[in-house]
Design a protein around this motif. Sequence first.
Motif, PDB file in Angstrom:
ATOM      1  N   VAL A   1      16.763   5.138  -5.940  1.00  0.00           N
ATOM      2  CA  VAL A   1      15.479   5.841  -6.056  1.00  0.00           C
ATOM      3  C   VAL A   1      14.293   4.969  -5.651  1.00  0.00           C
ATOM      4  CG1 VAL A   1      16.253   7.506  -7.791  1.00  0.00           C
ATOM      5  CG2 VAL A   1      15.470   5.272  -8.543  1.00  0.00           C
ATOM      6  N   SER A   2      14.542   3.859  -4.948  1.00  0.00           N
ATOM      7  CA  SER A   2      13.433   2.996  -4.534  1.00  0.00           C
ATOM      8  C   SER A   2      12.598   3.681  -3.458  1.00  0.00           C
ATOM      9  CB  SER A   2      13.972   1.700  -3.920  1.00  0.00           C
ATOM     10  OG  SER A   2      14.733   0.997  -4.850  1.00  0.00           O
ATOM     11  N   ALA A   3      11.320   3.290  -3.370  1.00  0.00           N
ATOM     12  CA  ALA A   3      10.510   3.671  -2.210  1.00  0.00           C
ATOM     13  C   ALA A   3      10.873   2.700  -1.086  1.00  0.00           C
ATOM     14  CB  ALA A   3       9.035   3.562  -2.554  1.00  0.00           C
ATOM     15  N   LEU A   4      11.169   3.258   0.092  1.00  0.00           N
ATOM     16  CA  LEU A   4      11.552   2.403   1.220  1.00  0.00           C
ATOM     17  C   LEU A   4      10.306   1.805   1.868  1.00  0.00           C
ATOM     18  CD1 LEU A   4      14.402   4.501   2.888  1.00  0.00           C
ATOM     19  CD2 LEU A   4      14.524   2.906   0.967  1.00  0.00           C
ATOM     20  N   SER A   5      10.501   0.690   2.547  1.00  0.00           N
ATOM     21  CA  SER A   5       9.373   0.020   3.204  1.00  0.00           C
ATOM     22  C   SER A   5       9.238   0.504   4.652  1.00  0.00           C
ATOM     23  CB  SER A   5       9.602  -1.485   3.201  1.00  0.00           C
ATOM     24  OG  SER A   5      10.719  -1.789   4.017  1.00  0.00           O
TER      25      SER A   5
ATOM     26  N   ARG B   1       0.863  -1.178   0.000  1.00  0.00           N
ATOM     27  CA  ARG B   1       0.000   0.000   0.000  1.00  0.00           C
ATOM     28  C   ARG B   1       0.896   1.223   0.000  1.00  0.00           C
ATOM     29  NH1 ARG B   1      -4.161  -0.847   4.911  1.00  0.00           N
ATOM     30  NH2 ARG B   1      -2.214  -1.153   6.055  1.00  0.00           N
ATOM     31  N   ILE B   2       0.389   2.355  -0.519  1.00  0.00           N
ATOM     32  CA  ILE B   2       1.222   3.567  -0.609  1.00  0.00           C
ATOM     33  C   ILE B   2       0.843   4.481   0.559  1.00  0.00           C
ATOM     34  CG2 ILE B   2       1.772   5.562  -2.037  1.00  0.00           C
ATOM     35  CD1 ILE B   2       0.995   3.730  -4.487  1.00  0.00           C
TER      36      ILE B   2
ATOM     37  N   VAL C   1       7.887   2.588  -7.071  1.00  0.00           N
ATOM     38  CA  VAL C   1       7.678   4.040  -7.170  1.00  0.00           C
ATOM     39  C   VAL C   1       6.532   4.402  -8.124  1.00  0.00           C
ATOM     40  CG1 VAL C   1       8.773   6.186  -7.940  1.00  0.00           C
ATOM     41  CG2 VAL C   1      10.045   4.585  -6.507  1.00  0.00           C
ATOM     42  N   TYR C   2       6.488   3.758  -9.288  1.00  0.00           N
ATOM     43  CA  TYR C   2       5.485   4.123 -10.293  1.00  0.00           C
ATOM     44  C   TYR C   2       4.421   3.033 -10.425  1.00  0.00           C
ATOM     45  CZ  TYR C   2       8.577   7.932 -11.577  1.00  0.00           C
ATOM     46  OH  TYR C   2       9.339   9.076 -11.543  1.00  0.00           O
TER      47      TYR C   2
END
Length: 457
Positions: free
Chosen positions: A53-57, A9-10, A412-413
């Motif tokens: 550039v990853s989204a971290l958890s 989930r974001i 990310v996308y």
Amino acid sequence: MELPFEPFRIRVVEPIRPTTRAEREAAIRAAGYNPFLLPSEAVLIDLVTDSGVSALSVRQWSAMHGSDESFTGSRSFRRFEAAARELYGKRHVIPCHQGRAAEHLLCRAVLAPGQVVLGNTLFATTRANIEEQGGQAIDLPIRENADPTSLHPFKGDIDLDALGRRLAEAAAGSVAFVVLTLTDNSGGGQPASLANIRAAAELCRQHRVPLLLDAARIAENCYLIARREPEHHGRSPREVARDIFALADGVFMSMKKDALGNSGGVIALDDDGWAERIRIRLLVSEGIPSAGGLAGRDLECMAAALDEMLDEAHLAHRVAQVSRLGEQLAAAGVPVLQPFGGHAVYVDGRAFCPHLANEQLPAWSLTVALYVASGVRSWEVGNVLGGRKDPSSGGWRWPALDLLRLAVPRRVYTASHLDYVARSLVELHAGRHEIRGLRFVYRPPLLPQFIATFEPA
Ligand code: F0G
């Protein structure tokens, strides 16, 4: 390919802002027609890299909040060291600030001028570090690697005949080490098979030459082995990773790609002499051996990711997301490199822009045209990155492939972002004969893609 829904989930979002075509034209001109030099606010969807550039958890952030920032002996280092020893199966774990720092340390510590390094396809920074140390870097990819239409499932394989021949013919001690880059970013993000890695390791053992892995995208390589190599169907990516690491004498890894970090790198190996020399270099240029120039929170982030990066649901979604983008482009007739690799879709610049000569830098010109048309930033892996001036004739030697790379950042996308990318490139393909070529204004002697500037040809 069916896209599994995002296995997350974001919870945190970052706004992106569309720009007008006129704004983009001004921005790229000011950046010397080098998309790498654009300010990030001028970019709508950023596929310039999948690095850092990853989204971290949630798990990474909570580990970072609990970090130990002691100058030395920190619990965060011990946690990272334990996770890395467990995965790589090597005694010495040496952190550093990113992949090219690991390459630099390794080359300074163990490569003598005049020695040779053999590989499947070395990444540009690995090659630059070898050459700066006076070494010679030689790529030995299989023949299919240079054929954009070949559907060979493991185009990242090293050519075993060529490797065996080179090792047999080399004078003792003249080959410093062999590097397998997994996946082979410069050759299209293609995986190597476990059978090929095993056979390469056997050749290295016979000839007493160390085998090292550039493991920047090892998790994707392992997942693709479990998908494509019949003997390994159904195995977990982690099991495959353990088999691969056991075949190598050492590993160097940018922790900014598969390992989901904003920064970080590591070297892991068993040889006490090499480890000592590398740690001494580390003390001179990076930091102390229990930090390597990183904050405790970076080490915590990396420790969590060594487990998370091999999660099967994450890899299944990621690989499907990349393949789906590639399939949309292929279906519309855009010339793409197949099969699709782990982290990026590669577009054949020379086939996309047949009206441009090599000197007019087809793939680079295409990255600029895509940015101006859509705000999508991509990167070239082709004539700018790999072109070399022949010192004797003064003429250019161009690489086998001139590619535009759409690298997809991890987590990310969404699908609709990538649908927009596909649509933009398909529209550009319809009007491809309008794309203008570029020529160099400034070309630095090393790693030109990062700082070179251009003008319309
Ligand atoms: N090895 C490979 C296979 C890479 O792709 C990279 C970087 C490096 C080493 C160097 O690691 O950036 O942490 O110093 N690749 C980035 C890219 C730049 O966009 O492909 P680094």
